[in-house]
Design a protein around this motif. Structure first.
Motif, PDB file in Angstrom:
ATOM      1  N   TYR A 119     -21.761  35.281  28.833  1.00  0.00           N
ATOM      2  CA  TYR A 119     -21.932  35.316  27.381  1.00  0.00           C
ATOM      3  C   TYR A 119     -22.883  36.415  26.916  1.00  0.00           C
ATOM      4  O   TYR A 119     -23.234  36.463  25.741  1.00  0.00           O
ATOM      5  CB  TYR A 119     -22.414  33.959  26.874  1.00  0.00           C
ATOM      6  CG  TYR A 119     -21.284  32.972  26.677  1.00  0.00           C
ATOM      7  CD1 TYR A 119     -20.620  32.883  25.467  1.00  0.00           C
ATOM      8  CD2 TYR A 119     -20.854  32.165  27.725  1.00  0.00           C
ATOM      9  CE1 TYR A 119     -19.568  32.010  25.281  1.00  0.00           C
ATOM     10  CE2 TYR A 119     -19.808  31.278  27.560  1.00  0.00           C
ATOM     11  CZ  TYR A 119     -19.174  31.204  26.347  1.00  0.00           C
ATOM     12  OH  TYR A 119     -18.123  30.335  26.172  1.00  0.00           O
ATOM     13  N   PRO A 159     -24.140  33.120  22.030  1.00  0.00           N
ATOM     14  CA  PRO A 159     -24.379  32.163  20.952  1.00  0.00           C
ATOM     15  C   PRO A 159     -25.861  32.160  20.592  1.00  0.00           C
ATOM     16  O   PRO A 159     -26.684  32.677  21.351  1.00  0.00           O
ATOM     17  CB  PRO A 159     -23.977  30.824  21.591  1.00  0.00           C
ATOM     18  CG  PRO A 159     -24.288  31.021  23.047  1.00  0.00           C
ATOM     19  CD  PRO A 159     -23.996  32.472  23.342  1.00  0.00           C
ATOM     20  N   HIS A 190     -17.542  23.992  21.380  1.00  0.00           N
ATOM     21  CA  HIS A 190     -17.065  25.058  22.260  1.00  0.00           C
ATOM     22  C   HIS A 190     -17.691  24.779  23.627  1.00  0.00           C
ATOM     23  O   HIS A 190     -18.911  24.767  23.769  1.00  0.00           O
ATOM     24  CB  HIS A 190     -17.507  26.402  21.699  1.00  0.00           C
ATOM     25  CG  HIS A 190     -17.166  27.578  22.548  1.00  0.00           C
ATOM     26  ND1 HIS A 190     -16.253  28.534  22.174  1.00  0.00           N
ATOM     27  CD2 HIS A 190     -17.641  27.976  23.756  1.00  0.00           C
ATOM     28  CE1 HIS A 190     -16.181  29.478  23.116  1.00  0.00           C
ATOM     29  NE2 HIS A 190     -17.014  29.150  24.078  1.00  0.00           N
ATOM     30  N   SER A 245     -17.996  39.540  29.738  1.00  0.00           N
ATOM     31  CA  SER A 245     -17.904  38.572  28.653  1.00  0.00           C
ATOM     32  C   SER A 245     -16.819  37.558  28.959  1.00  0.00           C
ATOM     33  O   SER A 245     -15.743  37.910  29.442  1.00  0.00           O
ATOM     34  CB  SER A 245     -17.582  39.282  27.338  1.00  0.00           C
ATOM     35  OG  SER A 245     -17.394  38.348  26.310  1.00  0.00           O
ATOM     36  N   THR A 303     -15.114  35.781  26.844  1.00  0.00           N
ATOM     37  CA  THR A 303     -14.042  35.785  25.867  1.00  0.00           C
ATOM     38  C   THR A 303     -14.293  36.891  24.858  1.00  0.00           C
ATOM     39  O   THR A 303     -15.432  37.266  24.595  1.00  0.00           O
ATOM     40  CB  THR A 303     -13.943  34.439  25.133  1.00  0.00           C
ATOM     41  OG1 THR A 303     -12.971  34.550  24.083  1.00  0.00           O
ATOM     42  CG2 THR A 303     -15.281  34.022  24.533  1.00  0.00           C
ATOM     43  N   GLN A 320     -21.455  38.639  23.889  1.00  0.00           N
ATOM     44  CA  GLN A 320     -21.372  37.959  22.601  1.00  0.00           C
ATOM     45  C   GLN A 320     -22.076  36.610  22.718  1.00  0.00           C
ATOM     46  O   GLN A 320     -21.430  35.571  22.787  1.00  0.00           O
ATOM     47  CB  GLN A 320     -19.911  37.760  22.182  1.00  0.00           C
ATOM     48  CG  GLN A 320     -19.166  39.057  21.944  1.00  0.00           C
ATOM     49  CD  GLN A 320     -17.788  38.805  21.346  1.00  0.00           C
ATOM     50  OE1 GLN A 320     -17.640  38.101  20.352  1.00  0.00           O
ATOM     51  NE2 GLN A 320     -16.777  39.373  21.962  1.00  0.00           N
ATOM     52  N   VAL A 337     -23.039  26.557  21.813  1.00  0.00           N
ATOM     53  CA  VAL A 337     -22.080  26.411  22.913  1.00  0.00           C
ATOM     54  C   VAL A 337     -22.647  25.424  23.922  1.00  0.00           C
ATOM     55  O   VAL A 337     -23.846  25.431  24.206  1.00  0.00           O
ATOM     56  CB  VAL A 337     -21.810  27.768  23.592  1.00  0.00           C
ATOM     57  CG1 VAL A 337     -20.974  27.594  24.868  1.00  0.00           C
ATOM     58  CG2 VAL A 337     -21.100  28.716  22.630  1.00  0.00           C
ATOM     59  N   THR A 348     -18.081  34.157  19.130  1.00  0.00           N
ATOM     60  CA  THR A 348     -18.806  33.051  19.743  1.00  0.00           C
ATOM     61  C   THR A 348     -19.440  32.190  18.653  1.00  0.00           C
ATOM     62  O   THR A 348     -20.110  32.707  17.761  1.00  0.00           O
ATOM     63  CB  THR A 348     -19.909  33.583  20.672  1.00  0.00           C
ATOM     64  OG1 THR A 348     -19.315  34.441  21.651  1.00  0.00           O
ATOM     65  CG2 THR A 348     -20.624  32.437  21.379  1.00  0.00           C
TER      66      THR A 348
END
Length: 280
Positions: free
Chosen positions: A129, A134, A78, A36, A38, A132, A46, A42
């Motif tokens: 990603y 988007p 983002h 991931s 971050t 998590q 994005v 999310t």
């Protein structure tokens, strides 16, 4: 012709390496280690920026792109960036990314240790990603100059898209016309439009250009469900993502921008340019 064919050859050159694994983001993401990108929540939309920066001119274009993204109103997007660069250019890229972050842009960065094709970069962003994801992803090239409303437009239309919609498409953009200078910001694009040195893509009668030359949908014009992006990269082999025309497979097969599940819109403001594509 597709954008990659116009802009640059994304095929990897043997021996080309950035030799850098430093991350400009405040989030440390060692290449190939973290799944991931971050641990923060999310957002629903994005923006992915995937690029190899090969020279100083391209680095300067990236700087203009990032400034235009910082200038988004009423809120900033983002931004997720996967980048590589020739060794002497890498410090310029890091500096631009740090400036954008210092200006308040939420940026998460994957700096790649070797030159990748655009879709190899995108594959790594999609993988980052997975944990998590988007709901939606949209895209920018490293030399696209955004209008101040681009993010707000896509955010609103993605939220309002009918059930079952897989992509949201806006073919409006500004292209240079004649001997147009390189704009530095959105105001400069409006000045080019007013002076007749740029045209909007839905003004073909004025431009004297054929519709297929001026209005061909490409993935930079679309927001796409993250699940569609994930499925594309899970199904296509590396030979496709490394190819210079991988965008054709993504646009016409993976995303289906001409399908009934693509929601199309145009801005209500007839002067809204969404983004300026400098190499039209």
């Amino acid at each position: 012709m597709c954008r990659q064919g116009i802009r640059s050859d994304w095929r990897c050159r043997p021996g080309a390496s950035m030799r850098v694994v430093e991350h400009a983001s405040t989030v440390s993401v060692p290449v190939g280690v973290q799944k991931s990108i971050t641990n923060a929540p999310t957002p629903p939309l994005v923006c992915f920026l995937a690029c190899h920066i090969s020279d100083k001119g391209r680095a300067e274009a990236l700087e203009r792109t990032l400034r235009s993204i910082v200038a988004q109103k009423p809120r900033r997007p983002h931004l997720a960036v996967s980048w590589s660069a020739d060794f002497v250019i890498a410090p310029l890229v890091r500096r631009s990314l740090k400036r954008a972050q210092a200006a308040g842009l939420p940026v998460h960065v994957l700096a790649q240790p070797e030159q990748l094709s655009q879709f190899e970069h995108l594959r790594r962003l999609a993988s980052a990603y997975e944990a998590q994801p988007p709901a939606w992803v949209y895209f920018t090239d490293d030399d696209d100059l955004w209008s101040e409303q681009r993010h707000a437009l896509y955010l609103r239309h993605c939220a309002a898209a009918p059930a079952g919609t897989l992509s949201v498409l806006c073919r409006r953009k500004a292209l240079p016309f004649g001997a147009a200078s390189e704009p530095d910001d959105a105001q400069a694009v409006y000045e080019l439009l007013s002076a007749g040195c740029a045209r909007l893509t839905d003004a073909n009668a004025k431009d004297g250009l054929e519709e297929h030359e001026h209005n061909m949908a490409e993935y930079f014009d679309a927001a796409v469900r993250f699940a569609v992006v994930r499925n594309f990269f899970s199904e296509v082999p590396s030979q496709v993502t490394s190819h210079r025309f991988a965008d054709l497979a993504f646009t016409h097969v993976g995303v289906g921008l001409r399908s009934a599940r693509c929601h199309r819109f145009m801005p209500d403001d007839e002067n809204e340019f969404v983004y300026f594509y400098s190499r039209g």
